[in-house]
Design an enzyme around this catalytic site. Sequence first.
Site, short mmCIF file in Angstrom:
data_model
loop_
_atom_site.label_atom_id
_atom_site.label_comp_id
_atom_site.label_asym_id
_atom_site.label_seq_id
_atom_site.Cartn_x
_atom_site.Cartn_y
_atom_site.Cartn_z
CG HIS A 61 -8.25 38.87 19.29
ND1 HIS A 61 -8.61 37.98 20.28
CD2 HIS A 61 -8.79 38.37 18.14
CE1 HIS A 61 -9.32 37.00 19.76
NE2 HIS A 61 -9.45 37.22 18.46
CG HIS A 63 -11.24 38.55 13.46
ND1 HIS A 63 -10.84 37.25 13.26
CD2 HIS A 63 -11.49 38.66 14.79
CE1 HIS A 63 -10.85 36.60 14.40
NE2 HIS A 63 -11.25 37.43 15.35
CG ASN A 95 -10.37 34.27 11.48
OD1 ASN A 95 -9.64 35.26 11.49
ND2 ASN A 95 -11.59 34.26 12.01
CG HIS A 181 -11.13 30.26 20.37
ND1 HIS A 181 -11.98 31.32 20.12
CD2 HIS A 181 -11.93 29.21 20.63
CE1 HIS A 181 -13.23 30.92 20.24
NE2 HIS A 181 -13.24 29.63 20.54
CG HIS A 234 -11.62 35.56 23.17
ND1 HIS A 234 -11.43 34.23 23.48
CD2 HIS A 234 -11.66 35.60 21.81
CE1 HIS A 234 -11.37 33.52 22.37
NE2 HIS A 234 -11.50 34.33 21.34
CG ASN A 280 -17.25 30.96 20.39
OD1 ASN A 280 -17.35 30.70 21.57
ND2 ASN A 280 -16.80 30.09 19.50
CG ASP A 307 -12.65 38.49 19.07
OD1 ASP A 307 -12.20 38.34 17.92
OD2 ASP A 307 -13.40 37.67 19.63
CG HIS A 311 -19.72 38.76 11.04
ND1 HIS A 311 -19.07 37.76 10.36
CD2 HIS A 311 -19.41 38.57 12.35
CE1 HIS A 311 -18.39 37.01 11.21
NE2 HIS A 311 -18.59 37.47 12.42
CG PHE A 325 -20.14 32.89 17.40
CD1 PHE A 325 -20.93 32.96 18.54
CD2 PHE A 325 -19.99 31.66 16.79
CE1 PHE A 325 -21.55 31.82 19.05
CE2 PHE A 325 -20.60 30.52 17.29
CZ PHE A 325 -21.39 30.61 18.42
#
Length: 426
Positions: A61, A63, A95, A181, A234, A280, A307, A311, A325
Amino acid sequence: MKRLYRQAQIASEDSAQLQTADVLVEGDKIIGVAASIGAVDNAQVIDCAGRILMPAMFDLHVHAREPGQEEKENIATCAEAAISGGVTGFVMMPNTSPAVDNSGVVRTVLESARRTRIGPGLCTSGAITKGRKGEELAGIAGMKSAGCVLLTDNGYAVQNPQVLRRAMEYAREFDMPIASHCELKELSGKGCMHEGRVSYALGLQGIPSISEEIGITRDIRLAEYTGVHLHIQHVTTAEGMGTIKRAKDRGIRVTCEVSPHHLLFNHEHIGDYDTHYKMNPPLRTPRDNAALLQGLKDGLFDVIATDHAPHTPFEKNQDFASAPFGITGLETALASLYHHFISKGMLDWRVIVKHYSAEPRRMLKLPPVPVVEGGTAEFIVFNPARTTTFSRDFMKSKSLNTPFLDKTLQGMVERVVYRGEELLAR
């Protein structure tokens, strides 16, 4: 060239006991594991006394933010962050901008991954719906043929149960897991943290635990009806864990993951509106922390997954309600689990190897990488005696949104070996 890792403590998923041994590597293979290997001609000798040598980690998981959000992260920097944390393979979430929802984007992402130092270890998921909007199914067949390994609208739950049912039926036929999710947006609303006494005290809109728990129940029932392999991402609550356990006991094809931050932190850590604790699903309660840890010990959780969600400082420096989040996790996961749990006798290395290395690979039908004679040389060396300070200079990720920024933890990933090549030596 041969390398001899001398007197390491070998960790495996099969035993809580560490085996002291020498490990001899040639090319991409482990050609010897024994209590003592004598002198080896032309071999580099690496003293591993007091170190833990174990299979490299694999994260389900992550990003990576490419394409379209490279100011936060890209696949190359994400791979370097993974290596720094002892991770040699991971699954990228879809995403992105554009979303990974067709075969063309899958090929583009995997081509970028192949240019990294752990290219073959990087996999991508594909979106369940076009644009992750929850309305129309994405090009599942094309994504599968292009190399997509699982389906998820990660970050969003597919709110329409009929759309999710159809996706599950397609995924079943293609033998692909659906990663969910679990959240009901009507219940979560504009919440930004766990709903409870802390959110009331801080004057922040909360996300009730039932938003996640009802979502888990719904998706499990759909998975039971369709026969798909459902992977629940998660998990954060004791009640949600209970629902999953009952489903497993009934033979439903459901697996689940726990994230290090949900084991380590709870809503009380947000006392000064620190956005590094905004995620989240949100951080829940100390009771949930204890339940999640016990669930990991008992084997309810199939995998540990970070996860990893980078950012920019500009985004995270907004007020708590407005900030996005997510936190990073690839670089900090192993050290934080050691510092808080293993060093205190609350977890053993077997749990880590099984759930953060072997089982994630098995879930994707990839072979685990045990430290055995004849096996692939894909392992890490972890030094419990050293410390790691997660400073800006140390971090490899483009983004620094972690509660561990400038904190020092006990333990360090000293070496990372991937298919026989040393990618990291500290």
